[in-house]
Scaffold this motif. Structure first.
Motif, PDB file in Angstrom:
ATOM      1  N   THR A 118       0.884  -1.234  -0.027  1.00 31.03           N
ATOM      2  CA  THR A 118       0.032   0.012   0.005  1.00 31.03           C
ATOM      3  C   THR A 118       0.858   1.123  -0.014  1.00 31.03           C
ATOM      4  OG1 THR A 118      -0.032   0.267   2.154  1.00 31.03           O
ATOM      5  CG2 THR A 118      -1.644  -1.198   1.389  1.00 31.03           C
ATOM      6  N   ASP A 119       0.289   2.366  -0.433  1.00 30.06           N
ATOM      7  CA  ASP A 119       1.001   3.412  -0.380  1.00 30.06           C
ATOM      8  C   ASP A 119       1.624   4.086   1.077  1.00 30.06           C
ATOM      9  OD1 ASP A 119      -1.379   4.157   0.028  1.00 30.06           O
ATOM     10  OD2 ASP A 119      -1.686   5.936  -1.511  1.00 30.06           O
ATOM     11  N   THR A 120       1.020   3.444   2.316  1.00 27.97           N
ATOM     12  CA  THR A 120       1.470   3.794   3.421  1.00 27.97           C
ATOM     13  C   THR A 120       2.230   2.767   4.305  1.00 27.97           C
ATOM     14  OG1 THR A 120      -0.758   3.363   4.224  1.00 27.97           O
ATOM     15  CG2 THR A 120      -0.268   5.476   3.640  1.00 27.97           C
ATOM     16  N   THR A 121       2.388   1.647   3.536  1.00 36.23           N
ATOM     17  CA  THR A 121       3.124   0.472   4.398  1.00 36.23           C
ATOM     18  C   THR A 121       4.574   0.411   3.964  1.00 36.23           C
ATOM     19  OG1 THR A 121       1.129  -0.612   4.712  1.00 36.23           O
ATOM     20  CG2 THR A 121       2.768  -1.703   5.039  1.00 36.23           C
ATOM     21  N   ALA A 122       5.224   0.112   4.721  1.00 43.60           N
ATOM     22  CA  ALA A 122       6.856   0.130   4.222  1.00 43.60           C
ATOM     23  C   ALA A 122       6.953  -1.223   3.451  1.00 43.60           C
ATOM     24  CB  ALA A 122       7.619   0.056   5.573  1.00 43.60           C
ATOM     25  N   TYR A 123       7.601  -0.896   2.306  1.00 47.58           N
ATOM     26  CA  TYR A 123       8.147  -2.066   1.662  1.00 47.58           C
ATOM     27  C   TYR A 123       8.995  -3.015   2.016  1.00 47.58           C
ATOM     28  CZ  TYR A 123       4.930   0.444  -1.659  1.00 47.58           C
ATOM     29  OH  TYR A 123       3.827   1.066  -2.405  1.00 47.58           O
ATOM     30  N   THR A 124       9.175  -4.003   1.506  1.00 43.65           N
ATOM     31  CA  THR A 124      10.206  -4.946   2.160  1.00 43.65           C
ATOM     32  C   THR A 124      11.525  -4.795   1.455  1.00 43.65           C
ATOM     33  OG1 THR A 124       9.719  -6.602   0.746  1.00 43.65           O
ATOM     34  CG2 THR A 124       8.391  -6.741   2.591  1.00 43.65           C
ATOM     35  N   GLU A 125      12.639  -5.208   2.189  1.00 45.84           N
ATOM     36  CA  GLU A 125      14.019  -5.258   1.549  1.00 45.84           C
ATOM     37  C   GLU A 125      13.948  -5.982   0.349  1.00 45.84           C
ATOM     38  OE1 GLU A 125      17.524  -3.383   1.567  1.00 45.84           O
ATOM     39  OE2 GLU A 125      16.206  -3.085   3.204  1.00 45.84           O
ATOM     40  N   ALA A 126      13.294  -7.206   0.658  1.00 46.05           N
ATOM     41  CA  ALA A 126      13.464  -8.081  -0.589  1.00 46.05           C
ATOM     42  C   ALA A 126      12.694  -7.320  -1.838  1.00 46.05           C
ATOM     43  CB  ALA A 126      12.753  -9.245  -0.355  1.00 46.05           C
ATOM     44  N   GLN A 127      11.931  -6.624  -1.750  1.00 44.37           N
ATOM     45  CA  GLN A 127      11.200  -5.729  -2.862  1.00 44.37           C
ATOM     46  C   GLN A 127      12.068  -4.829  -3.454  1.00 44.37           C
ATOM     47  OE1 GLN A 127       7.298  -5.037  -0.824  1.00 44.37           O
ATOM     48  NE2 GLN A 127       6.253  -5.620  -2.686  1.00 44.37           N
ATOM     49  N   TYR A 128      12.701  -4.269  -2.865  1.00 46.08           N
ATOM     50  CA  TYR A 128      13.601  -3.323  -3.091  1.00 46.08           C
ATOM     51  C   TYR A 128      14.821  -3.820  -3.823  1.00 46.08           C
ATOM     52  CZ  TYR A 128      11.832   0.917  -0.315  1.00 46.08           C
ATOM     53  OH  TYR A 128      10.837   1.724   0.081  1.00 46.08           O
ATOM     54  N   GLN A 129      15.341  -4.945  -3.422  1.00 46.32           N
ATOM     55  CA  GLN A 129      16.285  -5.689  -4.098  1.00 46.32           C
ATOM     56  C   GLN A 129      15.694  -6.266  -5.503  1.00 46.32           C
ATOM     57  OE1 GLN A 129      19.674  -6.042  -3.323  1.00 46.32           O
ATOM     58  NE2 GLN A 129      19.310  -4.689  -1.592  1.00 46.32           N
ATOM     59  N   ALA A 130      14.684  -6.702  -5.255  1.00 45.43           N
ATOM     60  CA  ALA A 130      13.970  -7.280  -6.759  1.00 45.43           C
ATOM     61  C   ALA A 130      13.832  -6.173  -7.456  1.00 45.43           C
ATOM     62  CB  ALA A 130      12.898  -8.136  -6.441  1.00 45.43           C
ATOM     63  N   LEU A 131      13.246  -5.063  -7.241  1.00 52.33           N
ATOM     64  CA  LEU A 131      13.074  -3.909  -8.083  1.00 52.33           C
ATOM     65  C   LEU A 131      14.379  -3.175  -8.682  1.00 52.33           C
ATOM     66  CD1 LEU A 131      10.993  -1.804  -9.358  1.00 52.33           C
ATOM     67  CD2 LEU A 131      11.128  -0.522  -7.277  1.00 52.33           C
ATOM     68  N   ALA A 132      15.330  -3.132  -7.818  1.00 52.76           N
ATOM     69  CA  ALA A 132      16.574  -2.723  -8.362  1.00 52.76           C
ATOM     70  C   ALA A 132      17.208  -3.613  -9.404  1.00 52.76           C
ATOM     71  CB  ALA A 132      17.584  -2.634  -7.062  1.00 52.76           C
ATOM     72  N   GLU A 133      17.265  -4.911  -9.241  1.00 52.78           N
ATOM     73  CA  GLU A 133      17.579  -6.025 -10.100  1.00 52.78           C
ATOM     74  C   GLU A 133      16.986  -5.929 -11.334  1.00 52.78           C
ATOM     75  OE1 GLU A 133      17.770  -9.816  -8.230  1.00 52.78           O
ATOM     76  OE2 GLU A 133      18.934  -9.132  -6.530  1.00 52.78           O
ATOM     77  N   LEU A 134      15.595  -5.814 -11.478  1.00 54.06           N
ATOM     78  CA  LEU A 134      14.620  -5.592 -12.339  1.00 54.06           C
ATOM     79  C   LEU A 134      15.195  -4.484 -13.231  1.00 54.06           C
ATOM     80  CD1 LEU A 134      12.566  -6.482 -14.406  1.00 54.06           C
ATOM     81  CD2 LEU A 134      10.865  -5.466 -12.606  1.00 54.06           C
ATOM     82  N   THR A 135      15.182  -3.400 -12.578  1.00 52.73           N
ATOM     83  CA  THR A 135      15.398  -2.057 -13.231  1.00 52.73           C
ATOM     84  C   THR A 135      16.816  -2.084 -13.840  1.00 52.73           C
ATOM     85  OG1 THR A 135      14.171  -0.898 -11.445  1.00 52.73           O
ATOM     86  CG2 THR A 135      15.833   0.402 -12.887  1.00 52.73           C
ATOM     87  N   LEU A 136      17.607  -2.557 -13.261  1.00 57.02           N
ATOM     88  CA  LEU A 136      19.194  -2.784 -14.002  1.00 57.02           C
ATOM     89  C   LEU A 136      19.013  -3.759 -15.465  1.00 57.02           C
ATOM     90  CD1 LEU A 136      21.288  -2.857 -10.634  1.00 57.02           C
ATOM     91  CD2 LEU A 136      21.197  -1.103 -12.388  1.00 57.02           C
ATOM     92  N   TRP A 137      18.396  -4.653 -15.337  1.00 56.80           N
ATOM     93  CA  TRP A 137      18.227  -5.544 -16.189  1.00 56.80           C
ATOM     94  C   TRP A 137      17.488  -4.643 -17.557  1.00 56.80           C
ATOM     95  CZ3 TRP A 137      14.302  -7.804 -18.970  1.00 56.80           C
ATOM     96  CH2 TRP A 137      14.551  -8.834 -19.919  1.00 56.80           C
TER      97      TRP A 137
END
Length: 178
Positions: A118-137
């Motif tokens: 949700t836009d008010t609940t902290a995202y997980t470390e795993a999500q940040y890592q996966a999003l960064a890896e996806l973005t770089l790819w």
């Protein structure tokens, strides 16, 4: 040669997509968030929505989703698992009425990534890592996806959308892209 399916992602083939306009390649990355029902994680409801099989009687909050045809290129679950629904060279239906840098219809030229949350609940470390890896790819596949062309849904539809919201740490995410 571009690869239009992320290696290692779980592949689901949503029926909710179409061709990009001729000569229009992905040049914008849009970060979203979703949870169904709101604030509840896990389960099949997001997948059902993107696949067009959501039982709108399953929860009272789903009434407004009756007949909705929506998709994203990818969903990143709370545990960092990436599910891809639409090939990157196709037009997913994630942005709706939108505009970026004077250009309307962001679905035409964007890639949409949903974070389970949700836009008010902290995202997980795993999500940040996966999003960064996806973005770089993605940046290797689509060099036009520069930092200046990575935005939130709220940036392209500010009068109607808030996601990924105040809980999303843009500085943390961008630091992972270095």
């Amino acid at each position: 040669m571009k690869v239009n399916w992320l290696p290692g992602a779980h592949q689901r083939h949503s029926p909710h997509y179409n061709e990009r306009p001729p000569g229009c390649a992905a040049s914008l990355l849009v970060v979203h968030c979703i949870s169904l029902p709101a604030g509840q994680y896990g389960g099949t409801y997001i997948d059902d929505l993107f696949m067009g099989t959501l039982d709108c009687q399953a929860h009272p909050s789903f009434d407004s989703l009756q007949g909705v045809r929506v998709s994203a290129h990818c969903l990143i679950r709370r545990n960092g698992v990436v599910i891809q629904y639409v090939p990157f060279d196709k037009r997913a239906w994630h942005a709706g009425v939108s505009e970026f840098a004077g250009q309307d219809n962001c679905n035409d030229f964007s890639i949409g990534v949903e974070l389970e949350g949700t836009d008010t609940t902290a995202y997980t470390e795993a999500q940040y890592q996966a999003l960064a890896e996806l973005t770089l790819w993605l940046q290797q596949q689509f060099p036009q996806l520069t930092r200046e062309r990575i935005v939130g849904h709220s940036d392209i539809a500010p009068s109607r959308k808030h996601d990924p919201g105040v809980a999303f740490d843009w500085d943390k995410y961008f630091a992972l892209l270095r």
